[in-house]
Enzyme design. Sequence first.
Site, PDB file in Angstrom:
ATOM      1  N   ASP A  21      -4.931 -11.336   0.992  1.00 47.20           N
ATOM      2  CA  ASP A  21      -4.142 -10.978  -0.193  1.00 47.20           C
ATOM      3  C   ASP A  21      -3.919 -12.214  -1.063  1.00 47.20           C
ATOM      4  O   ASP A  21      -3.313 -13.189  -0.628  1.00 47.20           O
ATOM      5  CB  ASP A  21      -2.799 -10.386   0.242  1.00 47.20           C
ATOM      6  CG  ASP A  21      -2.103  -9.628  -0.863  1.00 47.20           C
ATOM      7  OD1 ASP A  21      -2.281  -9.998  -2.041  1.00 47.20           O
ATOM      8  OD2 ASP A  21      -1.378  -8.667  -0.565  1.00 47.20           O
ATOM      9  N   HIS A  49      -4.679  -7.046  -1.294  1.00 45.36           N
ATOM     10  CA  HIS A  49      -3.482  -6.433  -1.870  1.00 45.36           C
ATOM     11  C   HIS A  49      -3.544  -4.914  -1.952  1.00 45.36           C
ATOM     12  O   HIS A  49      -2.567  -4.236  -1.617  1.00 45.36           O
ATOM     13  CB  HIS A  49      -3.233  -7.024  -3.264  1.00 45.36           C
ATOM     14  CG  HIS A  49      -1.822  -6.915  -3.730  1.00 45.36           C
ATOM     15  ND1 HIS A  49      -0.784  -7.609  -3.142  1.00 45.36           N
ATOM     16  CD2 HIS A  49      -1.249  -6.186  -4.737  1.00 45.36           C
ATOM     17  CE1 HIS A  49       0.340  -7.329  -3.753  1.00 45.36           C
ATOM     18  NE2 HIS A  49       0.090  -6.458  -4.725  1.00 45.36           N
ATOM     19  N   SER A  66       4.100  -4.038  -3.170  1.00 42.72           N
ATOM     20  CA  SER A  66       4.052  -5.093  -4.175  1.00 42.72           C
ATOM     21  C   SER A  66       5.360  -5.152  -4.990  1.00 42.72           C
ATOM     22  O   SER A  66       6.418  -5.447  -4.438  1.00 42.72           O
ATOM     23  CB  SER A  66       2.827  -4.875  -5.075  1.00 42.72           C
ATOM     24  OG  SER A  66       2.611  -5.961  -5.929  1.00 42.72           O
TER      25      SER A  66
END
Length: 521
Positions: free
Chosen positions: A355, A388, A185
């Site tokens: 995601d 995610h 991320s």
Amino acid sequence: MVVNWLRRLAILISFSLVLDAKSYNVFGFSVNELGQSLNITQFLVDHSEGICATFIRVHGYQCGEFEVTTNDGYILSLQRMKKEDIAIRQKQPILLQHGLVVDGTSWLLNAPDENLPMILADSGFDVWISNTRGTQFSQKHVSLNVRDKEYWNWSWEELASYDLPAVVDFIFGQTGKKLNYIGHSQGTLTLMTQLSERRLLDKLKSAVLLSPIARLSYMKTALVNFAARTYLDELVKQLGFGEIDPKGIPVYNMIKLLCDQPGIDCYDLVAAFTGKNCCLNSSTVDQVLKYELQPTSSKNLVHFAQIVRDGVVAKYDYMNLLQNIAVYGQPKPPVYDLSNIPNDFPLFLSYGGEDALSDVTDVKTLLSILGSHDVDKITVQFVEEYAHVDFIWGLSAKNVVYNKIVTFFKGDLEHNRSLYLEKKKATGKKNKDKNIDISYNVYGFTLALQVWTYEVIKTFVPKLVRNTMLQAHEPVCPCPRIIQYKSNRKSTAFDLHTALQGNIVKKMELSEEEKILYVGE
């Protein structure tokens, strides 16, 4: 413009007046229950012992704690771990960089045989875990106190330009070897911006980017979209909040406000932020609630919101013409050109179909930006059911993602073949697996060359000596006879000679219709 600002003012007033909440869930906890379980302003546990003592040594691994000082005075916590029976001087260093509102602990919350650092250590790597400024173990500064507002005057841009180089330089100095890098991320964004400016290349060997963030235009999380597009981030900053603590009362109230907005479903807050994660279990959730959700700065959230609103990755916009000119020499902040990432720098990207932050369309945009990357230097994996945080907390991540990362770092030329065979075995049909592993490497070219050599010998070499030569040059089985390039619109088969002469592998790029390069029999 006036309407927008009136709307923001209404949100600001609502934010300050929120007292009651509906029942919203975080991993099954309501917002009110979550507030009680977190005791709002206090951590649940004493973290003073550090990551090594709490998470690593207890499982039989050697671990050392280090502190690294950045050029702007922040003192960062860094851990080094290894398997006891492997001499550290023989090991390849790997740096793991966490994402937003977590710290290095986030990599270690699953069981030892399921978390990435220990899998890497078991595979013979020298594993380093970084913790960005502001997180629980990295709150020191040479002159500022964590309670000072100035301490929190930073965004991901400072994480990229100060924290990351300081940590990489330190590890390189300790090991004398170029590093492999793994980011999740926010940890992917900070690296890509540095690589785009041709920095750190003399100290980095390759990089793995999990849930890569380079665009947020198609982000599916209504919660974050609403906050960004109504400039709620700016309002929070204007209220004087330097630190944003997910366990603090202001964030607690802000979440309640956002969840009251039409069209925003906060029944499961983590899903509302990250997408529906497929593969978490209750014990991992307990660990997350106990050890994670770390502070960040309001400026950092503003900077992320600017990516959402502007559709590009740029330096921080001060929203003031004169200040931007003073800092950058131009009215608008410079945009990072990610196509400047060197084409020969080895990359492994893995992203998920569920995601909500690193959305599939945004990742495809990133892949198109990287379209000129050397085909043998980039590997792309798509896992349809992953959201995610499945990439760091998913129980299946070892088999789905981590084993492939180890293979990538070890430079296995069979990587593309193994992904294809796994895909075929899982579905029983070619190209029907939705977890498409799209691997850009030399394997397809190598197999094609073998078959081409075989065909040349069979065609042109005199029959008397041909059989002996064919045995020596028999391609490995099962052997592809064509390389086929498919899209939703067309399917074209190329004979091997054409594929070699035209270097058809280079044509494999993601587009709006998913393109799949596979080896046919």
